[in-house]
Design an enzyme around this catalytic site. Structure first.
Site, PDB file in Angstrom:
ATOM      1  N   CYS A  35       0.794  -1.453  -0.121  1.00  0.00           N
ATOM      2  CA  CYS A  35      -0.046   0.113  -0.011  1.00  0.00           C
ATOM      3  C   CYS A  35       0.913   1.302  -0.191  1.00  0.00           C
ATOM      4  O   CYS A  35       2.086   1.166   0.495  1.00  0.00           O
ATOM      5  CB  CYS A  35      -0.902   0.149   1.191  1.00  0.00           C
ATOM      6  SG  CYS A  35      -1.958   1.424   1.400  1.00  0.00           S
ATOM      7  N   GLY A  36       0.270   2.291  -0.437  1.00  0.00           N
ATOM      8  CA  GLY A  36       0.944   3.574  -0.562  1.00  0.00           C
ATOM      9  C   GLY A  36       1.390   4.092   1.048  1.00  0.00           C
ATOM     10  O   GLY A  36       2.354   4.900   1.266  1.00  0.00           O
TER      11      GLY A  36
END
Length: 183
Positions: A35-36
């Site tokens: 995930c970012g």
């Protein structure tokens, strides 16, 4: 009611009673490896190391519900966290944290501290763009978890004190942690 009435599964599928953490300040976060927001593991570990001797614990609950960003097995998740971010706080077994299949703890957390929008940030703009493009129009209309790295701060009595949305960094939560530790 408090979080001490709930249980989580550990990485091997065994039950962990949250009663084991009674008297501590807790930060419970749903997490993902791809995930970012995944680099927040670094800040979470820093926060944990700084305050663990004062009675602070972080519990990470990996979930694959948001963009399938946690596809690995529990063992792979553990290895990723340890190798890439040096995580030493408990990383539990994978679980659903949103919808009908959400584990009871997360249903309770979101009931206690609902969604009040995302704080303004560049990461929030990216996340909102993704949500608006890929998810139903009413996705933001309830109190459920919206994305990976939603964090809940719990006081020593097991009460949910604060909810931090994904773009809120661990460093931005430090003052709130300190305040609860001082109580």
């Amino acid at each position: 009611m408090s979080i001490f009435e709930y249980k989580l599964q550990d990485k091997k599928g065994g039950e962990v009673s949250l009663k084991d953490f009674e008297g501590q300040v807790l930060l419970i976060a749903n997490t993902a490896s791809k995930c970012g927001f995944t680099p927040q593991y670094e800040g979470l570990e820093k926060l944990y190391k700084k305050y663990k001797e004062q009675g602070f614990t972080i519990l990470a609950v990996p979930s694959n519900q948001f963009g399938e960003q946690e596809p690995g097995s529990n063992d792979e998740v553990q290895q990723f966290c340890r190798v890439n971010y040096g995580v030493s706080f408990p990383v539990m077994g994978k679980a659903d944290v949103r919808g009908e299949t959400a584990i009871p703890l997360f249903k309770y957390l979101t009931k206690e501290k609902g969604f009040h929008g995302f704080p303004p940030s560049e990461m929030t703009d990216v996340l909102l763009g993704h949500i608006k493009k890929n998810l139903p129009a009413d996705y933001l209309d309830d109190d459920q978890i919206k994305w990976n790295f939603t964090k809940f701060l719990i006081n020593k009595k097991g009460e949910v004190v604060e909810r931090f949305e994904p773009a809120v960094t661990p460093a931005e939560m430090e003052a709130a942690v300190e305040k609860l530790l001082a109580e």
